[in-house]
Scaffold this active site. Structure first.
Site, PDB file in Angstrom:
ATOM      1  N   LYS A   1       0.757  -1.219   0.204  1.00 44.37           N
ATOM      2  CA  LYS A   1      -0.240  -0.030  -0.097  1.00 44.37           C
ATOM      3  C   LYS A   1       0.875   1.091  -0.067  1.00 44.37           C
ATOM      4  O   LYS A   1       1.986   1.089   0.329  1.00 44.37           O
ATOM      5  CB  LYS A   1      -0.947   0.093   1.209  1.00 44.37           C
ATOM      6  CG  LYS A   1      -1.983  -1.311   1.128  1.00 44.37           C
ATOM      7  CD  LYS A   1      -2.978  -1.202   2.383  1.00 44.37           C
ATOM      8  CE  LYS A   1      -3.967  -2.216   2.135  1.00 44.37           C
ATOM      9  NZ  LYS A   1      -4.847  -1.934   3.282  1.00 44.37           N
TER      10      LYS A   1
ATOM     11  N   TYR B   1     -12.197  -1.708  -3.827  1.00 44.89           N
ATOM     12  CA  TYR B   1     -13.056  -2.057  -2.466  1.00 44.89           C
ATOM     13  C   TYR B   1     -14.531  -1.985  -2.616  1.00 44.89           C
ATOM     14  O   TYR B   1     -15.101  -1.546  -1.429  1.00 44.89           O
ATOM     15  CB  TYR B   1     -12.340  -0.989  -1.458  1.00 44.89           C
ATOM     16  CG  TYR B   1     -11.167  -1.240  -1.064  1.00 44.89           C
ATOM     17  CD1 TYR B   1     -10.774  -2.435  -0.144  1.00 44.89           C
ATOM     18  CD2 TYR B   1      -9.854  -0.309  -1.421  1.00 44.89           C
ATOM     19  CE1 TYR B   1      -9.508  -2.817   0.321  1.00 44.89           C
ATOM     20  CE2 TYR B   1      -8.536  -0.823  -0.745  1.00 44.89           C
ATOM     21  CZ  TYR B   1      -8.659  -1.801   0.120  1.00 44.89           C
ATOM     22  OH  TYR B   1      -7.355  -2.284   0.381  1.00 44.89           O
TER      23      TYR B   1
ATOM     24  N   THR C   1      -5.758  -6.913  10.799  1.00 51.38           N
ATOM     25  CA  THR C   1      -5.889  -5.639  10.121  1.00 51.38           C
ATOM     26  C   THR C   1      -5.447  -4.592  10.849  1.00 51.38           C
ATOM     27  O   THR C   1      -4.722  -3.555  10.132  1.00 51.38           O
ATOM     28  CB  THR C   1      -7.689  -5.406   9.700  1.00 51.38           C
ATOM     29  OG1 THR C   1      -8.013  -6.551   8.962  1.00 51.38           O
ATOM     30  CG2 THR C   1      -7.805  -4.174   8.909  1.00 51.38           C
TER      31      THR C   1
ATOM     32  N   ASN D   1      -1.954   0.207   6.526  1.00 54.25           N
ATOM     33  CA  ASN D   1      -1.481  -1.015   7.345  1.00 54.25           C
ATOM     34  C   ASN D   1      -0.517  -1.871   6.369  1.00 54.25           C
ATOM     35  O   ASN D   1      -0.791  -2.931   6.389  1.00 54.25           O
ATOM     36  CB  ASN D   1      -2.570  -1.772   7.733  1.00 54.25           C
ATOM     37  CG  ASN D   1      -3.737  -2.225   6.538  1.00 54.25           C
ATOM     38  OD1 ASN D   1      -3.600  -1.880   5.372  1.00 54.25           O
ATOM     39  ND2 ASN D   1      -4.838  -2.835   7.294  1.00 54.25           N
TER      40      ASN D   1
ATOM     41  N   HIS E   1      -2.158  -5.454   1.347  1.00 51.95           N
ATOM     42  CA  HIS E   1      -3.372  -5.898   1.485  1.00 51.95           C
ATOM     43  C   HIS E   1      -3.179  -7.590   0.719  1.00 51.95           C
ATOM     44  O   HIS E   1      -2.206  -7.824   0.110  1.00 51.95           O
ATOM     45  CB  HIS E   1      -4.188  -5.273   0.149  1.00 51.95           C
ATOM     46  CG  HIS E   1      -5.377  -6.055  -0.416  1.00 51.95           C
ATOM     47  ND1 HIS E   1      -6.569  -6.080   0.317  1.00 51.95           N
ATOM     48  CD2 HIS E   1      -5.628  -6.858  -1.403  1.00 51.95           C
ATOM     49  CE1 HIS E   1      -7.301  -6.948  -0.354  1.00 51.95           C
ATOM     50  NE2 HIS E   1      -6.958  -7.412  -1.273  1.00 51.95           N
TER      51      HIS E   1
ATOM     52  N   GLU F   1      -9.953 -10.463  -7.599  1.00 52.72           N
ATOM     53  CA  GLU F   1      -8.783  -9.524  -7.352  1.00 52.72           C
ATOM     54  C   GLU F   1      -7.615  -9.659  -8.347  1.00 52.72           C
ATOM     55  O   GLU F   1      -7.283  -8.562  -9.025  1.00 52.72           O
ATOM     56  CB  GLU F   1      -8.492  -9.338  -5.931  1.00 52.72           C
ATOM     57  CG  GLU F   1      -9.508  -8.984  -5.162  1.00 52.72           C
ATOM     58  CD  GLU F   1      -9.133  -8.970  -3.522  1.00 52.72           C
ATOM     59  OE1 GLU F   1      -8.023  -9.171  -3.250  1.00 52.72           O
ATOM     60  OE2 GLU F   1      -9.789  -8.670  -2.854  1.00 52.72           O
TER      61      GLU F   1
END
Ligand code: GDP
Length: 141
Positions: free
Chosen positions: A11, A51, A93, A114, A117, A128
């Site tokens: 991320k 998302y 998470t 975080n 993913h 995905e």
């Protein structure tokens, strides 16, 4: 154990902190082998589509802001039981709940920022992976 493919994203927080190499090295050490990889700065539309299942959550707009705040590294990881094992390597998470030795314990800043993913089920992984990668971009080893 079945060989699986799963989508991993490094991320924007982790890319900004120059953690790409350390995170990829951890996956390789776990025999979660990258078989496709690219850097991309997601558009709002791309992040919202990715998302979509979280559209009604109160943090949706903040999550899209974050995921479009800088480039991400998109990867397909392949390996035995790759979907569940990637989730185990990532950790919970919220980094406050993440176990010692997980990527999120080591690198995440907050429940939102975080670091990584990972697809959470075979159905999600199929969707995905196909969202970001054509079949021809995936290179089995
Ligand atoms: P994951 O599968 O562990 O990534 O967790 P989820 O699917 O529940 O949530 C997707 C992503 O939304 C997380 O990885 C976080 O980046 C973000 N997120 C989840 N819960 C919260 C929250 O309570 N607040 C905020 N700001 N972001 C959250």
């Amino acid at each position: 154990m079945a060989t699986e493919r799963t989508l991993s994203i490094i991320k924007p927080d982790a890319v900004r902190k120059h953690l790409v190499g350390q995170i990829v090295a951890r996956f390789e050490a776990e025999k979660l082998t990258p078989i496709a990889m690219k850097m991309k700065h997601l558009s709002r539309q791309e992040a919202e589509g990715f998302y979509a299942e979280h559209r009604e959550r109160p943090f949706f707009s903040a999550l899209v802001d974050f995921m479009t705040s800088g480039p991400v590294v998109l990867m397909v990881l392949e390996g035995d039981d790759a979907i569940a094992r990637n989730r185990a390597v990532m950790g919970a998470t919220n980094p406050q709940n993440a176990a010692e030795g997980t990527l999120r314990k080591q690198f995440a800043e907050s429940v939102q920022c975080n670091a990584v993913h990972g697809s959470d089920s075979p159905t999600s992984a199929a969707r995905e992976v196909a969202y970001f990668f054509a079949q021809i971009e995936q290179c089995p080893r």
